[in-house]
Structures are given as C-alpha cells and as structure tokens.
Motif scaffolding. Structure first.
Motif, short mmCIF file in Angstrom:
data_model
loop_
_atom_site.label_atom_id
_atom_site.label_comp_id
_atom_site.label_asym_id
_atom_site.label_seq_id
_atom_site.Cartn_x
_atom_site.Cartn_y
_atom_site.Cartn_z
N ARG A 722 0.82 -1.21 0.00
CA ARG A 722 0.00 0.00 0.00
C ARG A 722 0.85 1.26 0.00
N THR A 723 2.01 1.20 0.66
CA THR A 723 2.91 2.35 0.70
C THR A 723 4.35 1.86 0.61
N THR A 724 5.26 2.80 0.42
CA THR A 724 6.70 2.50 0.41
C THR A 724 7.31 2.97 1.72
N THR A 725 8.03 2.08 2.38
CA THR A 725 8.61 2.36 3.69
C THR A 725 10.11 2.47 3.59
N THR A 726 10.68 3.46 4.26
CA THR A 726 12.12 3.67 4.30
C THR A 726 12.62 3.45 5.72
N ASN A 727 13.68 2.65 5.86
CA ASN A 727 14.33 2.40 7.14
C ASN A 727 15.71 3.03 7.14
N THR A 728 15.99 3.82 8.15
CA THR A 728 17.28 4.49 8.27
C THR A 728 17.83 4.25 9.67
N SER A 729 19.10 3.94 9.75
CA SER A 729 19.75 3.78 11.04
C SER A 729 21.20 4.24 10.94
N PHE A 730 21.68 4.79 12.02
CA PHE A 730 23.10 5.12 12.10
C PHE A 730 23.53 4.92 13.54
N GLY A 731 24.81 4.89 13.75
CA GLY A 731 25.28 4.63 15.11
C GLY A 731 26.70 5.10 15.31
N PHE A 732 27.04 5.30 16.57
CA PHE A 732 28.40 5.71 16.94
C PHE A 732 28.77 4.97 18.23
N VAL A 733 29.90 4.27 18.19
CA VAL A 733 30.40 3.54 19.35
C VAL A 733 31.82 4.00 19.62
N MET A 734 32.13 4.32 20.87
CA MET A 734 33.48 4.76 21.23
C MET A 734 33.95 4.01 22.47
N ASN A 735 35.21 3.58 22.45
CA ASN A 735 35.84 2.92 23.58
C ASN A 735 37.12 3.67 23.93
N VAL A 736 37.26 4.00 25.19
CA VAL A 736 38.46 4.67 25.69
C VAL A 736 39.03 3.81 26.81
N TYR A 748 25.51 5.10 20.77
CA TYR A 748 24.25 5.77 20.42
C TYR A 748 23.83 5.28 19.05
N SER A 749 22.61 4.69 18.98
CA SER A 749 22.14 4.11 17.72
C SER A 749 20.65 4.37 17.56
N PRO A 750 20.25 5.35 16.76
CA PRO A 750 18.83 5.56 16.48
C PRO A 750 18.40 4.83 15.19
N PHE A 751 17.14 4.39 15.17
CA PHE A 751 16.56 3.72 14.02
C PHE A 751 15.26 4.45 13.65
N PHE A 752 15.09 4.72 12.36
CA PHE A 752 13.92 5.45 11.89
C PHE A 752 13.18 4.62 10.84
N GLN A 753 11.86 4.68 10.90
CA GLN A 753 11.02 3.98 9.93
C GLN A 753 9.90 4.93 9.49
N LYS A 754 9.88 5.28 8.20
CA LYS A 754 8.88 6.21 7.67
C LYS A 754 8.39 5.70 6.33
N ASN A 755 7.15 6.15 5.97
CA ASN A 755 6.64 5.82 4.65
C ASN A 755 6.28 7.08 3.89
N ASP A 756 5.76 6.90 2.68
CA ASP A 756 5.53 8.03 1.78
C ASP A 756 4.09 8.53 1.81
N GLN A 757 3.40 8.35 2.94
CA GLN A 757 2.01 8.77 3.05
C GLN A 757 1.85 9.88 4.10
N ASN A 758 0.94 10.79 3.83
CA ASN A 758 0.61 11.83 4.80
C ASN A 758 -0.76 11.61 5.44
N ILE A 759 -1.54 10.68 4.89
CA ILE A 759 -2.85 10.36 5.47
C ILE A 759 -2.61 9.64 6.80
N ASP A 760 -3.29 10.11 7.83
CA ASP A 760 -3.05 9.58 9.18
C ASP A 760 -3.24 8.07 9.26
N SER A 761 -4.24 7.54 8.55
CA SER A 761 -4.52 6.10 8.64
C SER A 761 -3.44 5.27 7.98
N LEU A 762 -2.63 5.86 7.11
CA LEU A 762 -1.58 5.14 6.41
C LEU A 762 -0.18 5.58 6.81
#
Length: 924
Positions: A722-736, A748-762
């Motif tokens: 019904r729609t196209t979904t995009t998944n984006t993730s990036f991360g940063f790890v540091m050891n001292v 720190y690792s965030p993950f994002f999931q969005k689609n190409d619809q603006n209609i609330d139900s979709l």
C-alpha cells in the motif's frame, strides 16, 4: 471415515457462499489470510448433483475492488462424473492465463501474488459443447503485503550481560488504521556446532512470550536466567488481527554476566601488571617463562634468563625438539544433565533432560581429523533433529600446528620480554653510545619479529596463512599445502555457507566438501535438509526436504576469484499424509548465483560483487501454464508450474583495511527482489534496496577506538504494498581505555522507519533510539584487588499514533573484590524502569556471589539473587556451585538452585522451584 468426510464436505457446500446454478456445486478453498497466490484459484472441490456426466472446463476470474479485473484463467476440458471430485493438476492440465496488463503479469511472475487490496475470486464451470455455465462460486479475500519485523537489539552476534535484557525490533509495514499487530518473541539455546537456524528448528524454546503489543519487551524476571557462556538465537513472529503474518530474520547473541565480566577484567589487569617480569639485582629483566606459552616443550618451567646476555642469533638455548608421534588421539567429552521440579515460566525446555557431547580427534602424520556427536533427551518428534553426528577434517587445527612451529622458531614470548627490557635499558642515563646503537638495532629487529608473529597469529584463513607464513620464511610442505586447500570436508550433519542469499548454514546431513587447490575452487553439499513431520508444533505438517548445493570457479577464496553457485532444494510430496484441508504445500527451488571478488595491494583494497536468481515453485502439484513465454524445454527442465515465480538479487561491496593506521572502511549496496527466496537460507529478508557505510578506527595504540555506521533501505520495489517504507539507522560507538584511569564505552544508535504517506490512517513514523554508557576501573586495596563497574542503557520508541510508545532504562552498579588468597566476592545492583503509553513498571534487583578455591582442586561458589517489581511481584534465588577437579576423570561441576517467585497480582504465576545441574567434562 471417508463417508464422514464427504458428508461434512456437502454440509460446507450447502452453507457457504452463493450459487448461480444447481447442476454443479463449487467449493473453493479459502486462501491463507492476508495473501493470494495464483495457484489458489484451483484448490477446489466440485459436486456434480445432476445425475449424469459432463465434459467441462473452468474459468477463473480475479477482480479487485478499486482496480477491476486482474486476470482470467481457463483450464483444459475434462470429464466431470456424478458426485464429489477434488481437482488435481493432472485433470486441470495446462491453464491459459490472461492478465489485465503487463505490470500485473510481471508482479505475479516475480512473487506469484497480487498487490495489496480487496479481491473477489470467481470460479465458473462451463459444459461442452454448448459453453453453458452450470456452476459458480465466488469468495472474497483481503491481501496485505507487509514487510517482516526488523530486529534491532540485542545486535546480531553481540554479547549480552544484563540480568534482564531488553529485546526490540521495528514493526512490519505498512500497517493501516484498524489493523492490530501483535508479536511473539522466541529465544532458543544454540547447542555446540549448531547454527542459529538449526537451533530454531530443532531445540525447545528457552523462552517464548506471546501477545506483545509493542515492538519491544524486557526479559521477564519470572523466567530462569540465561546460562553463563551460552549462545542463544532469537526471532520475532508478527500476527495481524490474531492471524500469523510473517517472521523476522534469526539473530544470535552470547550471554556473559556482569559478574563474570568483572572477573575477566580483574584477570586482565593482573596480566598487564605482571607482563613486564621483575628486575634482577643487576637491573636487568629476569624472566620466568611459563612452558604453556611456548608449544613444543622447548623450556623447563620456571627457568630464568637474562635476555641481554642471550646471543642475538639464537635468542635462547633451546632444548631438543621432540619428534611428533605418528598417531595422536585426543578429545573432549561433556555430559550435562538437569533435574527440576517444574518447567521454567515461558519455556518449553523439559524439566529433566540429559545431553552428551563427544568430540574425539586424531592426528595421523599431522593430518587432523575430528568427530562430533551430540545426543540429547530433549529430542521431540514435532521438531527437527537435535541429535547429530559429523566426521570432519579440521583445517584450523592444521593451521594451528604450523603456527606452533613458527612460534617455536621465533620464540616470540621470550623475544617480547627482551623487547620490553631493551626499552627499559634505553632509559638508563649511564648507557654508552655504542651500546645504545646496538640496542636500537636489536629493537628494530625485535619490532619486526613481533609484527610478523602477531600477523601470523591473527590469520585464520588458509590462503592468507600460507602467504603470511612464506613471507616469514616459514616452510610449509607440499602435502600440508594440499591439506590446507581442503577448506571443509565433513560427513554427517554440517552447516555449509556459500553466501547469505544462496546457502547459509542450514543443517545438511550427508557430504560437505570445499576445496581450493591452486586457482581451482569447488564445493558440494547435500543431501538431507529437513525430516518429514506429520504434526509439528504449530499443528502443521512439514515435508521431508533434500538440498544440494554446488559451487565451481577459479581464484582463491580470500582473494580475487570468480565463482558460480547452484542450489537445488525439493520437498518429497509423499513424505507426509495430506487431504484437501492441508494448507502446507510441497515446494521446489533452484537458485543460480554468480560471485566475484577483486583484491588489490595484498588485501588492503577489496571489491566484491554478487548476483543471483531464484526459481521457486510453491506447489509442485499445481497446474502447468499453457500460454507462457517460457520455452517448453525450459519448463520441463526446471519443472515450472503455475505456482513458480522468478526473482533476483544483487550486492556490491568495497572495503579498505589499513593495518598501520588501524583503519577499516566498507560500503555496499544490496537489492533483494520481493519474490526472491532461497530454501537454502532460513527467514531471508526480501523486497528492499539499500546501502550501508561503516568506519572503524583505532588510535593511540588502540587506547581509543570508535565505530560509526549508516544504513538506509526502502521496500515496495514493484508497488505491491500500500505504501513504500524507508528504514534508516546510524550509530556511533566509542571505547576509551588508558592505563591508570577508568575505561569508558559509549554507544548511540537511532533507528527510523517512515513511509511516503501523509494520510493519518496510512502514515508510518517510528523511531527507536538506543543509548548505552559503561565505565569501570580496577585498582588494588591493600591485600585485595577491586573492580568497579557502572552502566546505563536506554531504549526509547516513539510512533506516529503514540499508541504503542515505550521506553526502558536500566542502571547497574557492580563491584568485585579479589583477595591474594583464592577468594572473590562480587555484588551488583540494578534498577529498570519501563514505560508504556498507559502503564509504568519498575524493577529492582540485587546479585551477590562469593567464590573460593580449596586445595587448588575444588572451586566453591555461592550466590543470592533478589528481584522485585513495583507491582509487588518478587523473586528470590539462591544457588551453590561446586567445580571439582577429578584428576584423570576430568572436571565435575555441580549446581543447585532454589528459586521462589511470588505473583502478588493474579496469584497464578507463583512457584517454588528447585533445579539441580551436573556437568562432567573430560579431556584426553
């Protein structure tokens, strides 16, 4: 029994659907929920009530509520006699299919399915020669094409230390308003030699919790804790409105408790402190060499040397090398058993079970051969086989033998200490210029020896090892080179891996061989993959399956090469008993792959490319296609049916490894078609096009290291969702990690999931963020050594609807004390808060343990665990562990646990359990 079945079938015909005609009644089997494949049109039963016979043909039409007619299919003529008739492919013959447009034809040819929507399927029976409709049946079907859940945490192949770890994933997409998604989290223990996919197919569930409404959950404290040092596999199943939808890939993790990590950190600190030896009365470094560090019996234990007085040409006075015997037999055996008064909460592992792991090895003229046997009483008829046996040639042991000889030649442990001594002497203000020049020259020689030894020790790939050894003038015989060209050779149950898209660690019982002599490369694996199960744990049958994988090409596996791959898997359709109600179908699969790699500058710069196609037949009993563009000889060669679909994948990757600067960089792109599937790899994610970039960097002699990555992909490659979904993730790890100050690890690792619809139900707008921070420090206090560790982790999920938002944060504090006598005391505290949209929960837990070594033979450990939820549920655990050295018999490990859990809300989950575990380990 047959009469009862016919009566029930007639009853269903009478009460279901609408009929336009009375001569022939049509019963069309409802397709599985949320999907519709083209072969589903012909899973039907006809009831001729006219009293005579007809020459008939069938016309199937599929229409969608908003797009109209999708396709029309016509069968060949056949005779329909009086009474009930369950149709099969032989009677239907070649089916002529006419599609509404080219896009629909391409979609079905790739996936065998139609795009998401609301469909009506009508089957009409026409009599001949007058072409009069004498029966019809129409049913409605909703199709929802959704992506599989994407696992997030714990990361694949990571190490988990938390007492109650948190599992999280991204939900399937796209989910529209009114659709209710729930999840089941499954965790299984991975037994020795098993792959994660085999463990998931064969082993009882260590932990399984269902009806989860959020894409994350904490491990329940009412369950038994994970076992120290074990590996576990996990996956997530998704359900749409209570009906199974799909499931995620399978990931794995290892469990090492924080208390055990503290012990290891303490041991590492002591090693760092003592690594330099002690100064003798002349100010020179006096070494006490442990023979265990030097293979081959060169040195007598405890003998000391003054490195500066050793001859540069020899380095040490070495004893005569003992000639290796012609025949060497050794191995390990482990018998493990458990007895408990109950099955653990959220688990299907038996209360009582016994396992035996036997791993004998034999070396004949330095040719290492090994066997592996695993037997367990946990074997169930409703699952695949836990019990397995394999006989293998072990190239890793051969590599280690040659490494040992190279280390014996360079005597690297002694030279490393000489290196440290020279650096100390160079700081002496009274040193002469001539002596300083000699020491600096010797220091350069030792630096090269150290680098060469480290490079040789780090190499595990046979081809790379041969190149590195010859660069260091380590002689490898022609026979040894031939043996090293055998990368794998096994008989029994093995887990071959070609690539992640073709053949990837599924269990195959039979022969597994992989050789790479010179520039020739060949691999073969087969033949049995799955055993037939009449009734599995989900109450569905499993067909017996055989799989054959083969590869042929030129070039070295770890260098420049060009390989062709073919994987053929097929189900035995006679291996189980079926009837018209059986929804599982026998499948067949051909996978053709092409892999190429280019390596430059001794492996510093590498390019990899892979592409392949999969021909999947979902039901080998489905009708043939009459008006196909595929030549008939190709259809006959590959057994192409109406249920066959063809799709492809490709991947490109480049990597840069610069050892001198401690830099690793990689980037790649992957495309997996929506219809691509290989029976040689379990739970493969498809329908996405994405890229990833990663950088790993070490600086200041590895005292500081960091990693960063970026991944992005999108699905719906053929507009079937019904729609196209995009998944984006990036991360940063540091050891001292500097000596003398606390270490620090941050992620720190965030993950994002969005689609190409603006209609609330979709609309989809999901975000999952992971934060972890850990620090620790080891330090002496009088007669003891202490180690302190602090940790904090946060997982936070936010959704567009805010109905399924959640967060989980955990704070831990752990402290250990190790005395000069063999006593260790460890204590820990944890605090976890979990917030859902309309609920809040808090858990506090304490962990105390003490360990003492008696007479260098008996290690006694006792501990206490206390956990409490804000809702007044609480748990008390007490354990006593004894590890006893039994001389020639091996080691006996005994553990007794007492766990008391109080469910103060529903009072249905309370228990008082006793668990006894025993392990007898033997080496010879």
């Amino acid at each position: 029994m047959k009469k009862i079945f016919n009566i029930l079938l007639l009853f269903m015909i009478l009460i279901n659907g609408r009929y336009s005609y009375s001569q022939v009644q049509v019963l069309l089997q409802q397709p599985p929920p949320n999907q519709l494949h083209i072969e589903d049109l012909w899973k039907l039963t006809l009831n001729n009530t006219s009293g005579g016979s007809y020459s008939v043909y069938l016309v199937g039409k599929v229409t969608e509520a908003s797009r109209g007619e999708v396709l029309t299919a016509v069968t060949k003529n056949f005779i329909l006699n009086q009474g009930l008739k369950v149709l099969n492919s032989k009677e239907l013959g070649d089916v002529e299919i006419n599609y509404q447009n080219k896009d629909i034809e391409d979609m079905i040819s790739k996936t065998g399915s139609v795009q998401s929507g609301y469909y009506t399927i009508c089957i009409t029976v026409y009599s001949l020669p007058d072409n009069i409709a004498i029966g019809e049946r129409c049913i409605n079907q909703t199709v929802n094409n959704l992506s599989i859940p994407i696992l997030v945490s714990p990361f694949n192949s990571s190490t988990v230390s938390e007492l109650l770890p948190f599992f999280s994933w991204m939900p399937p997409s796209p989910v529209i308003a009114g659709q209710r998604i729930t999840y089941t989290l499954t965790v299984v223990e991975i037994l020795p030699r098993q792959s994660p996919s085999d463990a998931m197919l064969s082993n009882p569930q260590w932990y399984e919790i269902s009806n989860l409404i959020t894409s994350g959950t904490v491990y329940q404290m009412s369950s038994r804790m994970f076992t120290e040092g074990k590996r576990y596999a996990w996956k997530v199943k998704a359900y749409l409105n209570g009906v199974f939808l799909n499931e995620s890939e399978i990931w794995q993790f290892s469990y090492i408790s924080i208390s055990d990590s503290l012990k290891r950190n303490k041991q590492n600190k002591i090693k760092e402190k003592n690594s330099g030896g002690v100064l003798n009365q002349y100010g020179n470094l006096q070494l006490s060499i442990d023979q265990s560090l030097i293979p081959g019996g060169y040195l007598s234990r405890g003998k000391t040397f003054d490195c500066l007085k050793l001859k540069e040409s020899a380095g040490l006075k070495l004893t005569q090398i003992k000639k290796q015997p012609t025949f060497v037999l050794n191995g390990t055996s482990k018998v493990y058993g458990q007895n408990a008064n109950r099955i653990s909460t959220y688990s299907e592992q038996p209360a009582d079970f016994l396992r035996w792991e036997l791993n004998p090895s034999v070396s004949i003229y330095n040719v290492p051969l090994s066997a592996a046997l695993l037997l367990s009483t946990e074997q169930k008829s409703s699952k695949q086989n836990i019990n397995n046996f394999a006989f293998n040639f072990d190239p890793n042991k051969l590599i280690q033998q040659i490494k040992n000889k190279a280390i014996e030649k360079s005597v690297s442990p002694v030279l490393n200490n000489e290196y440290d001594e020279i650096k100390v002497r160079l700081k002496d203000a009274n040193i002469t210029i001539e002596e300083k020049e000699k020491l600096n020259a010797r220091l350069k020689d030792l630096e090269k020896i150290k680098i060469d030894a480290a490079n040789l020790q780090a190499v595990s790939d046979p081809d790379e090892f041969i190149r590195e050894a010859e660069n260091q003038n380590v002689r490898i015989s022609g026979f040894s080179k031939f043996l090293l060209s055998i990368r794998n050779l096994g008989i029994g149950t093995n887990y071959p891996k070609f690539t992640e898209f073709t053949l990837n660690e599924i269990p195959v019982t039979g022969l597994n061989i992989e050789v790479n002599p010179g520039l020739l490369y060949f691999a073969f694996s087969g033949i049995r993959n799955l055993k037939a199960i009449q009734k599995s744990e989900n109450n569905l049958p499993v067909y017996g399956r055989k799989t054959i994988g083969s590869r042929l090409g030129i070039g070295k596996y770890s260098g420049t090469h060009f390989y062709l791959t073919h994987v053929y898997a097929w189900d035995d359709e006679k291996s189980i008993i079926t009837d018209s109600s059986t929804v599982v179908t026998p499948m067949k699969n051909h996978v053709l792959g092409l892999e190429m790699a280019l390596s430059f500058f001794k492996g510093i710069l590498n390019f990899e490319a892979e592409a392949g196609a999969s021909l999947l037949t979902r039901d080998v009993r489905s009708p043939d296609i009459k008006n196909s563009d595929i030549p008939s000889f190709v259809q006959n060669l590959f057994g192409i049916k109406m249920s066959s679909s063809l799709d492809y994948y490709y991947s490109l990757k480049t990597s840069l490894h610069i050892d001198k600067t401690g830099t690793k960089f990689s980037s790649g792109i992957k495309m997996v078609g929506p219809g691509y599937s290989s029976l040689g790899t379990q739970n493969l994610r498809n329908d996405y096009l994405g890229f990833d970039v990663r950088l790993d960097q070490n600086i200041l002699s590895n005292r500081i290291s960091f990693s960063t990555f970026l991944k992005r992909d999108r699905d719906n490659l053929i507009s079937w969702k019904r729609t196209t979904t995009t998944n984006t993730s990036f991360g940063f790890v540091m050891n001292v990690n500097f000596p003398g100050i606390p270490f620090l690890t941050f992620n720190y690792s965030p993950f994002f999931q969005k689609n190409d619809q603006n209609i609330d139900s979709l609309k989809i707008d999901n975000r999952l963020s992971l934060y972890t921070l850990s620090t620790g420090y080891g330090y002496p206090i009088g007669i003891l050594f202490a180690f302190t560790n602090l940790g904090f982790s946060l997982q936070e999920s936010k959704t567009a609807s805010k109905l399924f938002d959640f967060s989980s944060n955990t704070f831990t504090f752990n402290q250990s004390f190790t005395f000069h006598f063999p006593l260790t005391i460890t204590g820990g505290f944890g605090h976890t808060e979990i917030r859902l949209t309309n609920s809040y929960n808090k858990m506090i837990y304490y962990d105390f343990s003490s360990s003492y070594l008696f007479f260098n033979t008996v290690q006694m450990t006792g501990g206490l665990n206390i956990a409490k939820e804000m809702k007044n549920n609480n748990k008390l655990g007490i354990y006593l562990n004894s590890n006893i050295a039994l001389w020639f018999l091996g080691n006996l490990d005994l553990r007794a646990e007492k766990n008391i859990y109080n469910d103060n809300i529903s009072h249905t989950g309370s228990y008082d359990e006793f668990v006894f575990k025993a392990t007898l380990s033997t080496n010879w």
